[in-house]
Design a protein around this motif. Structure first.
Motif, mmCIF file in Angstrom:
data_model
loop_
_atom_site.group_PDB
_atom_site.id
_atom_site.type_symbol
_atom_site.label_atom_id
_atom_site.label_comp_id
_atom_site.label_asym_id
_atom_site.label_seq_id
_atom_site.Cartn_x
_atom_site.Cartn_y
_atom_site.Cartn_z
ATOM 1 N N HIS A 82 1.553 11.317 -3.923
ATOM 2 C CA HIS A 82 2.794 12.077 -3.695
ATOM 3 C C HIS A 82 3.410 12.410 -5.051
ATOM 4 O O HIS A 82 4.400 11.782 -5.464
ATOM 5 C CB HIS A 82 3.772 11.272 -2.839
ATOM 6 N N PRO A 83 2.862 13.378 -5.763
ATOM 7 C CA PRO A 83 3.309 13.653 -7.135
ATOM 8 C C PRO A 83 4.767 14.093 -7.240
ATOM 9 O O PRO A 83 5.481 13.669 -8.150
ATOM 10 C CB PRO A 83 2.355 14.758 -7.600
ATOM 11 N N LEU A 131 -1.844 7.321 -16.619
ATOM 12 C CA LEU A 131 -2.643 6.247 -16.040
ATOM 13 C C LEU A 131 -1.796 5.307 -15.192
ATOM 14 O O LEU A 131 -2.209 4.894 -14.103
ATOM 15 C CB LEU A 131 -3.350 5.469 -17.162
ATOM 16 N N LEU A 132 -0.597 4.978 -15.685
ATOM 17 C CA LEU A 132 0.262 4.081 -14.911
ATOM 18 C C LEU A 132 0.736 4.745 -13.619
ATOM 19 O O LEU A 132 0.853 4.089 -12.577
ATOM 20 C CB LEU A 132 1.469 3.662 -15.755
ATOM 21 N N GLY A 133 1.018 6.031 -13.683
ATOM 22 C CA GLY A 133 1.524 6.719 -12.497
ATOM 23 C C GLY A 133 0.454 7.342 -11.624
ATOM 24 O O GLY A 133 0.782 7.969 -10.604
ATOM 25 N N LEU A 134 -0.820 7.170 -11.994
ATOM 26 C CA LEU A 134 -1.903 7.868 -11.302
ATOM 27 C C LEU A 134 -1.933 7.621 -9.789
ATOM 28 O O LEU A 134 -2.089 8.583 -9.021
ATOM 29 C CB LEU A 134 -3.248 7.484 -11.924
ATOM 30 N N PRO A 135 -1.788 6.378 -9.299
ATOM 31 C CA PRO A 135 -1.821 6.187 -7.834
ATOM 32 C C PRO A 135 -0.746 6.994 -7.112
ATOM 33 O O PRO A 135 -0.968 7.463 -5.990
ATOM 34 C CB PRO A 135 -1.570 4.679 -7.676
ATOM 35 N N GLY A 177 0.778 -1.231 0.000
ATOM 36 C CA GLY A 177 0.000 0.000 0.000
ATOM 37 C C GLY A 177 0.812 1.284 0.000
ATOM 38 O O GLY A 177 0.230 2.377 0.004
ATOM 39 N N GLU A 178 2.147 1.184 -0.031
ATOM 40 C CA GLU A 178 2.969 2.390 -0.030
ATOM 41 C C GLU A 178 2.901 3.085 -1.391
ATOM 42 O O GLU A 178 3.117 2.469 -2.425
ATOM 43 C CB GLU A 178 4.426 2.026 0.291
ATOM 44 N N ARG A 179 2.604 4.379 -1.386
ATOM 45 C CA ARG A 179 2.507 5.145 -2.629
ATOM 46 C C ARG A 179 3.463 6.328 -2.651
ATOM 47 O O ARG A 179 3.422 7.129 -3.588
ATOM 48 C CB ARG A 179 1.057 5.642 -2.830
ATOM 49 N N ASP A 180 4.322 6.424 -1.681
ATOM 50 C CA ASP A 180 5.329 7.482 -1.644
ATOM 51 C C ASP A 180 6.647 6.908 -2.141
ATOM 52 O O ASP A 180 7.231 6.025 -1.519
ATOM 53 C CB ASP A 180 5.495 8.003 -0.212
ATOM 54 N N TYR A 181 7.115 7.411 -3.295
ATOM 55 C CA TYR A 181 8.343 6.882 -3.887
ATOM 56 C C TYR A 181 9.554 7.084 -2.977
ATOM 57 O O TYR A 181 10.554 6.375 -3.127
ATOM 58 C CB TYR A 181 8.586 7.536 -5.257
ATOM 59 N N MET A 182 9.488 8.021 -2.053
ATOM 60 C CA MET A 182 10.595 8.224 -1.128
ATOM 61 C C MET A 182 10.755 7.051 -0.166
ATOM 62 O O MET A 182 11.830 6.846 0.404
ATOM 63 C CB MET A 182 10.372 9.514 -0.321
#
Length: 445
Positions: A236-237, A227-231, A70-75
């Motif tokens: 965290h854009p 679309l691929l990067g939407l989540p 569930g992690e969506r922060d690339y950091m």
């Protein structure tokens, strides 16, 4: 209607037999199938008997685990080799790999072995369609020790990126620019090195389509990325864009296969990076003007003609609906298959020559184009083979040395010179616009 359908079914087996007979009559096709079968056996033996070496697999699985949790922060997506630096397509593909293999190496090797054969089949198809090499030279595509290692002993994400790129190139050969751009964008979403193909691809699109066609194709490619990067873009854009599309990364000097002879303080300097970038852009401009647009009178003449064409169509477009305008002018010219492949491969090779750092897995970025590039030169066959062996040798020296990296650069420069001095192919098929028949009325695609 039933009679017509029955007649169609009656002739289908005959057409299939005719198609198979034509394939068998072409020695290149038969030899390509033999190479695929032989290499499939070799890959099986490598998986069975050559020890696997862990490099990035554990890091990939750690990054995928964070994403699946569930992690969506690339950091916060990291592995033992560092933070995640690939776009979102990488995570989706390796999540599927993790699901199929359970994260285990051996089944993953089998999966990558299948991927290797699939990629080899695609590239052999491209070589057969362009008909640049003699039949025996196709075997060079199967003779790289390093490429077998990259696919089935290292499991790098470069393998997926380049397979998708080669699939996109197949679409371009059939003038399927919109489909090809979608696949191309998918390849970029796995690893950004694919963007080295972007400048020559954009040029080919402007040759094959008008502004409306180019714009709609680019929009389709952009939508794939969104679309691929939407989540991650929603959550965290800044973290996603800064990590996944970081063009300023500095690689470790020790692992570089090229420019190892350059002192480390120079290698990591901004001045060295800028000089290589400037060289890259200059070479692209020079090849575009004098080689790829030679038959159009050079780059400036080509751009002027496209701009004039755009203004002319804009002046008359008020008489048509957008759909009619798009259907009539989205594809203008049918490009020669050899011109498409040559432009794409040479454009990428220029980027390889000017790359500050090439790690061992980066060989996959251009190995499969190497025989094609060598046979596009006017060199004698013996020199072509010597250059091929020299490049392969340099990529198998571990760790790379000052001498091996200098030899690799020299081989690259000789190949680039051969490409520069070779006679350019005519870009268009019969010099005529592509026509699409709808009923009895011919219509431009």
């Amino acid at each position: 209607m039933a009679a017509r359908s029955a007649n169609k079914d009656k002739h289908s087996p005959h057409r299939s037999r005719t198609f198979i007979r034509k394939l068998l009559e072409n020695p290149k096709v038969a030899f390509a199938f033999a190479l695929l079968l032989t290499d499939a056996l070799l890959v099986s033996l490598i998986i069975a008997y050559v020890p696997y070496t862990k490099i990035d697999w554990d890091a990939y699985m750690s990054q995928v685990s964070g994403f699946l949790d569930g992690e969506r922060d690339y950091m916060n997506l990291k592995g033992d080799t560092g933070p995640l630096v690939y776009p979102a397509g990488f995570l989706y593909i390796y999540s599927a790999v993790e699901f199929v293999t359970g994260g285990q190496v051996y089944p993953a090797q089998i999966l990558f072995g299948i991927l290797y054969i699939l990629n080899l089949g695609i590239i052999l198809f491209i070589y057969v369609k362009t008909d640049v090499l003699p039949w025996w030279a196709l075997s060079l595509l199967c003779l790289s020790k390093r490429m077998h290692s990259i696919f089935v002993l290292r499991l790098f994400n470069d393998c997926f990126a380049m397979t998708l790129l080669h699939a996109a190139l197949c679409s371009f050969l059939y003038q399927k620019w919109h489909l090809g751009l979608v696949i191309f964008s998918g390849a970029v979403s796995v690893k950004m090195n694919v963007l080295l193909y972007a400048p020559p691809l954009l040029l080919l699109m402007f040759k094959a389509m008008d502004i409306a066609g180019v714009f709609s194709a680019l929009v389709g490619a952009a939508l794939v990325q969104i679309l691929l990067g939407l989540p991650f873009l929603l959550a965290h854009p800044i973290a996603y864009l800064s990590r996944a599309f970081n063009l300023g990364r500095v690689f470790i000097h020790f692992w570089s296969v090229n420019f190892k002879f350059v002192p480390e303080q120079v290698f990591v300097s901004k001045e060295f990076a800028v000089s290589l970038l400037a060289t890259h852009l200059i070479l692209l401009a020079v090849f575009t003007h004098y080689r790829w647009c030679r038959h159009e009178g050079g780059l400036l003449s080509f751009l002027r003609s496209r701009f004039f064409s755009m203004k002319l169509r804009a002046a008359i477009s008020s008489s048509f609906s957008f759909e009619q305008f798009y259907n009539r002018h989205s594809n203008l010219m049918l490009l020669n298959k050899e011109h498409i492949v040559t432009t794409m491969f040479v454009g990428n090779f220029i980027g390889i020559v000017c790359a500050r750092s090439l790690h061992y897995q980066f060989y996959s970025w251009y190995f499969y184009s190497l025989p094609y590039l060598l046979w596009r030169t006017s060199f004698p066959t013996l020199l072509r083979l010597v250059l091929f062996v020299a490049v392969e040798f340099c990529w198998n020296v571990y760790p790379s040395s000052n001498y091996s990296s200098a030899l690799l650069l020299c081989a690259h420069l000789v190949i680039l010179w051969g490409l520069w001095t070779a006679a350019p192919e005519y870009p268009y098929v019969n010099g005529k616009p592509r026509l699409k028949t709808r009923g009895n009325e011919p219509k431009r695609c």
